[in-house]
Design a protein around this motif. Structure first.
Motif, mmCIF file in Angstrom:
data_model
loop_
_atom_site.group_PDB
_atom_site.id
_atom_site.type_symbol
_atom_site.label_atom_id
_atom_site.label_comp_id
_atom_site.label_asym_id
_atom_site.label_seq_id
_atom_site.Cartn_x
_atom_site.Cartn_y
_atom_site.Cartn_z
ATOM 1 N N PHE A 132 2.289 23.761 17.188
ATOM 2 C CA PHE A 132 1.848 23.411 15.764
ATOM 3 C C PHE A 132 2.292 24.373 14.758
ATOM 4 O O PHE A 132 2.778 25.400 15.010
ATOM 5 C CB PHE A 132 0.259 23.702 15.707
ATOM 6 N N SER A 133 2.854 23.637 13.753
ATOM 7 C CA SER A 133 3.389 24.467 12.524
ATOM 8 C C SER A 133 2.827 24.588 11.564
ATOM 9 O O SER A 133 2.560 23.458 10.632
ATOM 10 C CB SER A 133 4.881 23.808 12.545
ATOM 11 N N VAL A 134 2.734 25.820 10.751
ATOM 12 C CA VAL A 134 2.386 25.985 9.377
ATOM 13 C C VAL A 134 3.105 26.559 8.608
ATOM 14 O O VAL A 134 3.931 27.583 8.794
ATOM 15 C CB VAL A 134 0.979 26.993 9.590
ATOM 16 N N LEU A 135 3.295 26.005 7.330
ATOM 17 C CA LEU A 135 3.883 26.500 6.247
ATOM 18 C C LEU A 135 3.042 26.752 4.948
ATOM 19 O O LEU A 135 2.195 26.211 4.296
ATOM 20 C CB LEU A 135 5.199 25.411 5.862
ATOM 21 N N GLU A 169 8.360 17.255 6.572
ATOM 22 C CA GLU A 169 8.424 16.624 7.898
ATOM 23 C C GLU A 169 8.200 17.347 9.119
ATOM 24 O O GLU A 169 7.564 17.055 10.100
ATOM 25 C CB GLU A 169 9.782 15.607 8.169
ATOM 26 N N ALA A 170 8.800 18.602 8.703
ATOM 27 C CA ALA A 170 8.721 19.518 10.008
ATOM 28 C C ALA A 170 7.613 20.167 10.347
ATOM 29 O O ALA A 170 7.102 20.546 11.503
ATOM 30 C CB ALA A 170 9.824 20.471 9.674
ATOM 31 N N SER A 191 4.584 10.689 -0.074
ATOM 32 C CA SER A 191 3.291 10.430 0.087
ATOM 33 C C SER A 191 2.622 10.504 1.315
ATOM 34 O O SER A 191 1.419 10.764 1.579
ATOM 35 C CB SER A 191 2.898 9.018 -0.771
ATOM 36 N N ARG A 192 3.357 9.932 2.334
ATOM 37 C CA ARG A 192 2.954 10.012 3.746
ATOM 38 C C ARG A 192 2.496 11.490 4.309
ATOM 39 O O ARG A 192 1.820 11.544 5.325
ATOM 40 C CB ARG A 192 4.001 9.289 4.515
ATOM 41 N N HIS A 193 3.188 12.372 3.504
ATOM 42 C CA HIS A 193 2.819 13.840 4.029
ATOM 43 C C HIS A 193 1.699 14.667 3.068
ATOM 44 O O HIS A 193 1.452 15.693 3.330
ATOM 45 C CB HIS A 193 3.985 14.601 3.762
#
Length: 168
Positions: A4-7, A82-83, A104-106
């Protein structure tokens, strides 16, 4: 193994988002989850490319046991949307900017960090840059609280994902 990636995102990536990055990374490492949870930070603006976090942010974080010295400022990239599984912004302006830059998909991935607070009730993590020491302490109070709630959320996401797709 599922990851799981968090920014974490603020304006210049030198105060709030690197503080959140360092605090969350510390909490993830303390639980031995560094292989499962990826952590990064960025800014909506490219004001301080490759600069270390603000010295005041580093000093206040260090007093609480967090090392931010290895982090470097960068601007959010198209690839980040995306990432990363979750993109956590510090305030309403960061939210609007991140949403305007992302497909918009993100948009569902982009949330305010303070949504994860368990003890504090604040809609945003205020920018301490032009204030005094109290502002940096307030940022840490909110970030520590939100990171505790965030860690629980991410662990639930990983557990749910593991139940849905057992390894073979």
């Amino acid at each position: 193994m599922k990851t799981f990636s968090v920014l974490f995102v603020c304006m210049g990536n030198i105060c709030r988002s690197p503080t959140a990055h360092g605090v969350f990374l510390h909490k993830v490492a303390a639980l031995g989850l560094g292989q499962q949870i990826q952590v990064d930070s960025a800014g909506t603006h490219n004001y301080h490319p490759n600069s270390p976090p603000d010295t005041r942010s580093q000093a206040h974080a260090s007093r609480r046991g967090y090392d931010l010295s290895h982090l470097r400022a960068r601007q959010i990239l198209d690839a980040d949307f995306e990432a990363h599984d979750l993109i956590l912004v510090m305030d309403w302006d960061n939210l609007a900017l991140a949403q305007s830059e992302s497909p918009s998909r993100h948009h569902a991935k982009i949330r305010r960090l303070t949504e994860f607070c368990e003890r504090h009730d604040s809609p945003v993590v205020p920018d301490p840059y032009y204030g005094g020491d109290r502002g940096f302490e307030d940022v840490l109070d909110l970030v520590e609280d939100a990171c505790d709630g965030l860690l629980k959320y991410v662990q639930r996401q990983l557990a749910t994902s593991a139940r849905r797709s057992p390894g073979f």
